[in-house]
Write an enzyme that holds these catalytic residues in place. Structure first.
Site, PDB file in Angstrom:
ATOM      1  N   GLY A  41     -40.280  28.434 -29.757  1.00  0.00           N
ATOM      2  CA  GLY A  41     -41.121  28.155 -28.607  1.00  0.00           C
ATOM      3  C   GLY A  41     -40.554  28.943 -27.445  1.00  0.00           C
ATOM      4  CD  GLU A  43     -42.230  27.649 -22.405  1.00  0.00           C
ATOM      5  OE1 GLU A  43     -43.228  28.111 -21.846  1.00  0.00           O
ATOM      6  OE2 GLU A  43     -42.241  27.255 -23.594  1.00  0.00           O
ATOM      7  CG  ASP A 277     -39.550  33.894 -25.545  1.00  0.00           C
ATOM      8  OD1 ASP A 277     -40.421  34.005 -24.661  1.00  0.00           O
ATOM      9  OD2 ASP A 277     -39.819  33.598 -26.727  1.00  0.00           O
TER      10      ASP A 277
END
Length: 334
Positions: A41, A43, A277
């Protein structure tokens, strides 16, 4: 590096993580008889990369209290990410997504099974943001979180306002996902969120699709974004992908009239999911020290390394990042 007992985390991130299932050996989903299991994911990936770089980080989310929810939380802990602020529920479900790895000319693809997940059903008032943010320095979110549902978008707005009130620096990765919401919906919310953010991470394509900003080149796009919104830093990642498994990867950053560049990496891709990310994590790592160039350098190097690692999480060290910034060597490390 985890926060010491009684000490706040430096960086907090907010979003959904899912169980990721991938058929091995480049199989199509409809061929599969077994799956490789990962957790990912945006975050959480960013928080994990920050932890690996030496920043204390925690992830805020909502998870169903069942074996799949515990699997996700366990993987977060394993990566060094704090999960004390995760909201646990007996209701709803954990999201799942499937990755089908391709090879030229067949691109890789993602299939989501995340509707009505626990995180999609988060709503304002569920998180005590003032308590969560006490003593923290930075808050990071992406455009994926508000795309989950209307209430998740409202909770994201609540979080950004609370971060502002708590004097945290804030960053958002545009991360447009066409499978989750329309360009018009994304534009509506981002026009509200960006004035609450100090740092924007995006691609040239997403800036045009979501924000309607188009320039003569990516440098012009960064300038326009910084002038249009009260952003301290705009970072744009740049990927050239002549082949599915071999890309050129770099980024630029813009602050107060100055354009920052860093080296480009030719990456042989093992798994590109989570690379952006990791870039955000490296950028934040440098900006915590007030150094845009360091953030850009660490961001591109960390994300280049992530391309070589299976799964969404960047199992890297700061020493590895610094080593390839000095000049990568491809001899076996003995």
């Amino acid at each position: 590096m985890k926060a010491s007992a009684g000490m706040p985390y430096e960086v907090l991130t907010f979003g959904e993580a899912m169980v990721r299932l991938s058929p091995p050996n480049f199989q199509r989903l409809e061929q599969a008889h077994r799956f490789d299991v990962q957790v990912g994911g945006a975050e959480l990936n960013t928080a994990a990369a920050l932890a690996r770089l030496g920043c204390s980080s925690a992830w805020i989310s909502r998870l169903t209290l069942n074996p799949l929810g515990r699997l996700i939380a366990n993987r977060a802990r394993e990566a060094g990410v704090g999960v004390e602020h995760v909201i646990w529920t007996q209701e709803d479900r954990v999201g799942v997504y499937y990755v089908e790895f391709g090879a030229a000319p067949r691109a890789s693809g993602v299939l989501y099974d995340r509707a009505d997940s626990a995180m999609a059903r988060i709503r304002p008032g569920m998180v005590n943001w003032a308590a969560v943010f006490a003593g923290a320095k930075w808050f990071h979110v992406t455009g994926i979180t508000p795309a989950l549902s209307a209430t998740a978008a409202e909770a994201t707005r609540e979080a950004l306002h609370a971060a502002r009130a708590g004097k945290l620096r804030t960053s958002i990765d545009l991360n447009y996902r066409a499978k989750l919401w329309s360009e018009a919906e994304a534009r509506k919310w981002m026009m509200e969120f960006l004035p609450l953010c100090d740092v924007l991470v995006t691609t040239e394509e997403d800036a045009e699709r979501v924000l309607g900003v188009k320039g003569s080149d990516y440098e012009d796009v960064a300038r326009q974004l910084a002038q249009r919104f009260p952003l301290e830093v705009v970072a744009i990642t740049l990927r050239e992908n002549p082949l599915v498994w071999k890309n050129s990867w770099t980024a630029i950053a813009y602050r107060a009239g100055t354009l920052y560049r860093t080296r480009a990496f030719e990456v042989e891709i093992v798994d590109r999911l989570g690379a952006g990310d990791s870039f955000a994590a490296g950028l934040i790592h440098g900006l915590l020290d007030g150094d845009v160039q360091k953030g850009l350098d660490y961001g591109v190097a960390a994300s280049a390394l992530k391309h070589t690692i299976p799964g969404d999480c960047a199992w890297i060290t700061r020493e590895e990042v610094e080593a390839i910034l000095k000049g990568p060597g491809l001899r076996i490390s003995r």
